[in-house]
Every structure is written in C-alpha cells, then in structure tokens.
Design an enzyme around this catalytic site. Sequence first.
Site, mmCIF file in Angstrom:
data_model
loop_
_atom_site.group_PDB
_atom_site.id
_atom_site.type_symbol
_atom_site.label_atom_id
_atom_site.label_comp_id
_atom_site.label_asym_id
_atom_site.label_seq_id
_atom_site.Cartn_x
_atom_site.Cartn_y
_atom_site.Cartn_z
ATOM 1 N N HIS A 221 0.848 -1.196 0.000
ATOM 2 C CA HIS A 221 0.000 0.000 0.000
ATOM 3 C C HIS A 221 0.881 1.243 0.000
ATOM 4 C CE1 HIS A 221 -3.411 2.603 0.893
ATOM 5 N NE2 HIS A 221 -2.591 3.248 1.710
ATOM 6 N N ASP B 172 -15.250 2.638 7.637
ATOM 7 C CA ASP B 172 -14.216 3.563 7.177
ATOM 8 C C ASP B 172 -14.761 4.484 6.092
ATOM 9 O OD1 ASP B 172 -11.509 4.654 6.837
ATOM 10 O OD2 ASP B 172 -11.742 3.773 4.855
ATOM 11 N N ARG C 62 -14.708 12.802 7.855
ATOM 12 C CA ARG C 62 -13.427 13.475 8.126
ATOM 13 C C ARG C 62 -13.091 14.476 7.027
ATOM 14 N NH1 ARG C 62 -9.720 8.772 7.987
ATOM 15 N NH2 ARG C 62 -8.093 10.336 8.156
ATOM 16 N N SER D 45 -7.686 3.924 9.160
ATOM 17 C CA SER D 45 -8.443 3.902 7.914
ATOM 18 C C SER D 45 -7.742 2.989 6.902
ATOM 19 C CB SER D 45 -8.539 5.342 7.387
ATOM 20 O OG SER D 45 -8.914 5.380 6.051
ATOM 21 N N LYS E 273 -8.904 -1.353 5.933
ATOM 22 C CA LYS E 273 -9.185 -1.822 4.562
ATOM 23 C C LYS E 273 -8.208 -2.923 4.155
ATOM 24 C CE LYS E 273 -9.188 2.443 3.307
ATOM 25 N NZ LYS E 273 -9.355 3.811 2.932
HETATM 26 N N1 URA Z 1 -5.916 6.969 2.796
HETATM 27 C C1 URA Z 1 -6.869 6.273 3.462
HETATM 28 O O1 URA Z 1 -7.265 5.189 3.066
HETATM 29 N N2 URA Z 1 -7.358 6.818 4.593
HETATM 30 C C2 URA Z 1 -6.958 8.000 5.084
HETATM 31 O O2 URA Z 1 -7.435 8.416 6.113
HETATM 32 C C3 URA Z 1 -5.977 8.713 4.364
HETATM 33 C C4 URA Z 1 -5.466 8.155 3.221
#
Ligand code: URA
Length: 436
Positions: A82, A161, A168, A183, A187
């Site tokens: 990621h 999320d 947010r 967050s 995922k």
């Molecule tokens: N990428 C994400 O998946 N979440 C965040 O809060 C910021 C960047």
Amino acid sequence: MYIRDIIMTKRFGKTLSAEQIRHFIEGYSAGDIPDYQAAALVMAIAIHGMTPEELSVWTDSMLHSGSVLDLSSIPGTKVDKHSTGGVGDKISICLAPMVAACGVPVPMISGRGLGHTGGTLDKLEAIPGFNVRLSTEKFIRLVGSIGLCLIGQTKDLAPADKKLYSLRDVTGTVESIPLIASSIMSKKLAEGIDGLVLDVKVGRGAFMKTEKEARKLAETLIEIGVRAQKKVSAFITNMDEVLGNEVGNALETKEALDVLHGKGPKDVTELTLKLGAEMLILGGKADGEEAARKILEKAIESGSAIEKMRTLIDAQGGDSSVIDQPDLLPQASHKISILSPESGTIHSVDPLKIAHAAMMVGAGRERSEDSIDPAVGITIIKKRMDKVTKDEELAILHHNGGSSVEKAKETVKAAYTISDDSPERCPLIIDIIKGD
Ligand code: URA
C-alpha cells in the site's frame, strides 16, 4: 452507554475503553449515531490522539464493520503493498505482476485518485476493457488461479471507514495519524492478507510533509499490523519529486509496462525492486534483499513478469495487446512542448504543481464523482539534477483541449526551479522499518 460520555472522555484527553470504541463504531455504521456526534468524537481524537490499545480496538472494530475476506484456501503467504499516495506513483501496476510471477500471491484492493494523488484503479482502467469491479468471489478465485487480482473497494469491506472518511473529509480531520492509520489498515486487513509492505511517502507531493510525521505514520501502521499478527514492513520514500517521468493515467500505465519489459525509468524500477524484494521476503520466497532482488530481476529478464501482466489483463477483461502495442492505450489529441526559459541545472520540479497541471487538463478529480480523461497528462523530460539549455524541452503537456490548457502550461513551467549551481542529491528511499 451514552455517546455524549464517549465524546467527553476523549475531549478531556482520557482513554476510551474497548466497549466505548466498539459501541461507537457499531452504532455509527448502523446509522444509530448522528454525524454531528461522530464529528465531535473524531475531532477530539484528531486533537488528543489515541493510545496503541485504543487504536488497535478502533481498527479492529472498523475492520469487522464489514466482511473480512478468507484467503486461507489459497496456498502461500499472501502479501499486498500500500502506498500513502504520491505523484507519478504507478508502482502497484508493475509490482503486483512481478511479485506474483515470483510465486507470492498478491490480493490487491486499490483506490481511485482524489485531489493531487493518482489512483491505481484509474490507471488500470486506461487499458481498454479492464474491469476493476469484480465480485469478491471472482477476486478470490483469480488470486488462487493466477496469483493476483486488482480491484476497487467493495461495499462490504470496512464500510465504517467509508462513512468515517467522508465525515473526516468535510470536518478537517483527515490529517490525523491515528485516523489515517486505522483507515488504511482496516481496509488492508479486510483483504485477508498475511503480509503487507507499506510505502509511506514524504515531501511536497505527499500527505506527510515532514520525515518526522512520515516516520510516526509508518510506526503507527506497523504497530496496528503487528497487533493483528501480520508481517508488516514500511518504507519511507521521497515524494519531493515526481516518480518516473509520466503523470496521467494511460501515460503512467505505459511507464509501468516499460518497467515490466525491463526498460522503465531508473527510479520507478529501483523502488519496484526494493518493495518487491520485501514482499518476497515476507512471502517466504527469499531470506534477504540480495536473493530476492535476483529473483525479481530474473522475472523481468525471462519475461515471466510481463507475461503475468498479460494474464492479469486477460483475466480482468482488458485488451492485452497493449503489452506489445502500448500505442493502443488512449492518447491525447494534442501535445505541447514546454521549453526552458533559461540555461542551468534543474534544482527542483514541484510535484504538487505538476499534479495540479495534470488535473487542469482532466487527469484527476477534485470530487469523487468527477470523471477523468485517461489520455491526458504530463511527460517530464528534465528532472532534478539535469542540465538544461535555454529553449530545450522541459516537459510535454498531453491534452484534449479545454479552457485550462494555457493555465496548465504555465503551471508546468512554474513547477521548474532552474539555477546555476547543482542541488544536493536526496535519496529515494529514506528508511525501511520492519515490524518484528
Ligand atoms: N488513505 C486512506 O485510506 N485513509 C486516510 O485516512 C488517508 C489516506
């Protein structure tokens, strides 16, 4: 349990109990807690932070707000990567097939570009017919049969999320390390992975502007992963410069294919090999960087990496003739050369300005519902440290017309700082932090 009490606990900087956190995430996901109370709590978290224990429960609750994929029927250690997002970051597109070609299954659920950062899904969709909206059943089937699959987030993966991120976004609470880390990890953990390599970008083109912040984010991400009993490593990498030479969806996909053909730019190839080596180590295919690198280089030389890409494109409904004929990727109708106003050495090329220029011609989106033009973007001809003479080509703007072309051209020009002396060299990879 009263939500007001949970908000007040965090407002006064105290620690939330596991019950309070689970009650909040479950209630908010179910629609029982209104946005105004959720907003108050995330603001208090953005101000006071979270302890590692709070963060672990918070992430776990978000992860279990939806389904968690079970990849246990697929042999091998499943490893994903990621990136926290940058400009010209097309690494996933060459990395995933390269690593899969070396025997490590890669289940990759990616995102779309938003704001100045590009998204892997948009780049893949530049390949005619490529489908990133597969069911989770098909996703699991492809990871099992061909060793990789790249799709977008499905509705039932970490839905808490999705809701919290939107909140947010409009309440000034995106830039909070525990909220970003939970967050991302909720995922990624929902993918059913065994290992994860993180690329935490730092610099003008990244979310994290200072090395201190990037390091904190990397350590927080690792801590969450280790608590979830995953193998995790984090790279801190430079995003003060565009990665590679291409910015824009089809242009970046072509550059990623170049890497798989063994003729990619040095920086993209190097970062792909470094991240890939760590994925092979976590995946149990090599016991050190040198051995892992040799395996990856062999996959490029033998053609197995590019053949894995062909298999992936075919399996996801795309036209794999782009592998041998990259000109089949969408191309813009116009190209403008941007010339150097003076002679000297390129001191810097501001990645944020380049990204904004690419957005002006339609390569990116401001809001998630905006559409994008896959063909447009910018080719960076001259990069940091390069010598340039007056009127030499600095960059090429690929566009399909529109009212912002002139402004985009000026913005690319303004991204360049040219002077007489040479800039200091800065490393692409700043640090590697291992989670054991
Ligand atoms: N990428 C994400 O998946 N979440 C965040 O809060 C910021 C960047």
